[in-house]
Design a protein around this motif. Structure first.
Motif: not given
Length: 460
Positions: A122-127, A198-199, A185-191, A33-36
Motif C-alpha cells: 500500500y501507499e501510506v500517508k499520515g497527516a 492507506f490515508l 488529505g484532500i490533496g492526496f485524494l485528488n492525486n 481512509l482512517f480518521i482519528a
C-alpha cells in the motif's frame, strides 16, 4: 506539465469507469481512509449524547455505514489508546498505561497498522494526530504531514491550567491546524495513485484548549446550554481508588467555584462542531474523487470525555463517559447502510478488521476481534465484552448490560446500564450480583505488564 495532465486523465478515466460500471471499483483493492479524532465523546449526533448538537457531516457518515453504539477504548488516554490500537497490543500486555510513557521502547518489534499496510504493497500517508503527539512513530510513515499549531488568544481567558481553557478566537477556519491537515488529505485524494492507499488523517479538536472561531460558539448560546445529568454525592459509593482517579477537588471544584460549567460545555460543543466541519471537507473530497467506490472509511475517537459527570473532567477514568467512543465503519459493498450495532466492540478490533477487509494476511499476535461479521449483520451474535484499562491493574469490563470495574487494590464497581445509564448506583457490594461479577471477571486481562518507563513530557 505532461505528468500533471496524465494524472488528471487517469483520475478522470477512473471516475468514468466507476460510474459506467460500479463493479470496476469493487474489483480493485480497497483503499482505507482512517480518521482519528481527539477527545471526542458520545455527544455527536449518531450517539445521542447531547440534544441539539450540530454534527451534520458525521451524521451523514453514520447513515452511510455502521454505527457501533457500544464501542470503547482500550485505555482512556491518548497515548495508550492510540499505541494499542495501532500496534494491536493491549496496555496490559505492553505496560503503556499513561500519556508520559513512550511506547516504542517497550514495543520495539511491533508492526503498526501503517507499517503493515506498507509491507503489503500500500501507499501510506499520515497527516495530523494519529499517534500521541509526543511519541509519533517515524518508522510508520513513508510520508507524514505534521500538525500545524492553531491560533490562541493573547492570554488564557479562563486559567490556562494544563490547557484547561476555552474561548472563541478571532480567526477563520483556514487559520486552524485541523483545516491545514485536511488540505493535505484532500490533496492526496485528488492525486492519481497507482497502488491502493492507506490515508490516515488525525484531528486535534475537540482536544483542549477549546479555541475555535466565534461562529461555532454562536451556534450554542449560553442560555441554551444543557449541563450533564448529575446527582449530589455521586462518589459516595465509589471506592477510594475511583475517587482518587476522579479528583473532584481539582478541575470540578474550579469549574463550579468560578461558574464556568456552562461556558466549558459551550466550548466543547463548539469544538466538536468545528471538527465536524473539517471532517466534512475530507469526506466530501473522497466522495468527489476517483476512489469513492472502493475506499473503506474508519472513523473513531480515541477515548471519551467527562464534563462534570461523577465530579470528573477530562478522560483518565474507567466510567462510561471516559471510555465510550464514537466508532463508525463503512466498507463498500459489505457494510449495512444505516446500520446500528449494540454489540460491545473495542478500538483494538480495528487492526484485525482492516486486514480482513483488505484481504491481507492476518497479523499474528493482534489482541482484538474482527468486526467484519457485524458490518454485514450489526445484530449478529457476538461474545466479546469490551475491556478498558487505566493504569496498572485497573480494568473495566463492559457487556451490553453491565459495567464492571476492578481496581488494583481489589475494590470494585458494578453498574446495570439497563436501569442506570448514568452509573449512579454501585451494585458491587450487593450479594445477588456475585455471579454477574464472576462472569464479567472472566474477561479481565490474564496478565498485567509492569509500568513502562516514563518521561516528563506527554502528560496531556
Amino acid at each position: 506539465m505532461a505528468k500533471k495532465y496524465q494524472k488528471a486523465f487517469g483520475t478522470l478515466l477512473a471516475i468514468i469507469l466507476t460510474m459506467a460500471n460500479p463493479a470496476f471499483a469493487q474489483n480493485t483493492k480497497y483503499n482505507v481512509l482512517f480518521i482519528a479524532v481527539d477527545d471526542m465523546n458520545d455527544w455527536i449526533g449518531p450517539f445521542g449524547g447531547y440534544p441539539g448538537i450540530h454534527t451534520p457531516n458525521i451524521d451523514k457518515l453514520a447513515r452511510k455505514g455502521v454505527v457501533f453504539k457500544k464501542a470503547y477504548c482500550s485505555a482512556p488516554a491518548c497515548n495508550p489508546s492510540r499505541a494499542s490500537l495501532l500496534t494491536g497490543v493491549r496496555p496490559s500486555s505492553s505496560g503503556v498505561y499513561h500519556n508520559n510513557q513512550p511506547w516504542r521502547p517497550v514495543l520495539k518489534d511491533a508492526v503498526t497498522i501503517p507499517q503493515y499496510f506498507t509491507a503489503n504493497g500500500y501507499e501510506v500517508k499520515g497527516a495530523g494526530k494519529i499517534f500521541h503527539n509526543a511519541f509519533n512513530d517515524k518508522a510508520s510513515w513513508p510520508s507524514y504531514f505534521d500538525i500545524p499549531k492553531s491560533p490562541e488568544p493573547p492570554k488564557a481567558p479562563v486559567n490556562g491550567f494544563a490547557h484547561f481553557d476555552w474561548s472563541p478566537v478571532n480567526v477563520q477556519d483556514e487559520d486552524m491546524g485541523d483545516f491545514k491537515v485536511v488540505n493535505e488529505g484532500i490533496g492526496f485524494l485528488n492525486n492519481q495513485h497507482d497502488k491502493p492507499f492507506f490515508l490516515a488523517v488525525g484531528f486535534t479538536r475537540p482536544h483542549l484548549p477549546w479555541y475555535v472561531p466565534q461562529k461555532y460558539f454562536d451556534q450554542y448560546p449560553l442560555s441554551d446550554i444543557k449541563l450533564p445529568k448529575t446527582i449530589e454525592n455521586d462518589l459516595q459509593d465509589v471506592p477510594d481508588a475511583g475517587v482518587k482517579i476522579a479528583k473532584p477537588k481539582g478541575d470540578h471544584q474550579f469549574i463550579v467555584a468560578h461558574k464556568q460549567w456552562e461556558k466549558a460545555v459551550q466550548g466543547y460543543l463548539a469544538s466538536i462542531t468545528f471538527a465536524d466541519g473539517q471532517i466534512g471537507r475530507l469526506l466530501d473530497a473522497l466522495e468527489k474523487s476517483a476512489y469513492a467506490q472502493n475506499t473503506i472509511i474508519v472513523f473513531f475517537g480515541d477515548h471519551g470525555w467527562h464534563l462534570g459527570e461523577k465530579e470528573h473532567w477530562r478522560k483518565f477514568a474507567l466510567w462510561e463517559e471516559a471510555s465510550r467512543v464514537p466508532f463508525i465503519v463503512y466498507a463498500p459493498g459489505l457494510s449495512k447502510t444505516n446500520g446500528v450495532s449494540e454489540r460491545t466492540v473495542n478500538l483494538m478490533d480495528i487492526y484485525p478488521t482492516l486486514t480482513e477487509l483488505c484481504k491481507l494476511p492476518a497479523k499474528k499476535g493482534v489482541e482484538g476481534n474482527s468486526i467484519v461479521p457485524l458490518l454485514k449483520n450489526p445484530a449478529g451474535a457476538w461474545a466479546h465484552p469490551s475491556v478498558t484499562t487505566h493504569g496498572f491493574g485497573n480494568h473495566a469490563v463492559r457487556s451490553e448490560k453491565y459495567r464492571y470495574i476492578r481496581y488494583n487494590d481489589g475494590s470494585e464497581e458494578l453498574y446495570d446500564h439497563d436501569t442506570d445509564p448514568q452509573e449512579w448506583k454501585n451494585l458491587a457490594k450487593d450479594a445477588k450480583y456475585a455471579s454477574v461479577k464472576a462472569e464479567l471477571a472472566k474477561s479481565l486481562p490474564k496478565t498485567d505488564a509492569k509500568d513502562a518507563p516514563t518521561v516528563k513530557e506527554g502528560k496531556e
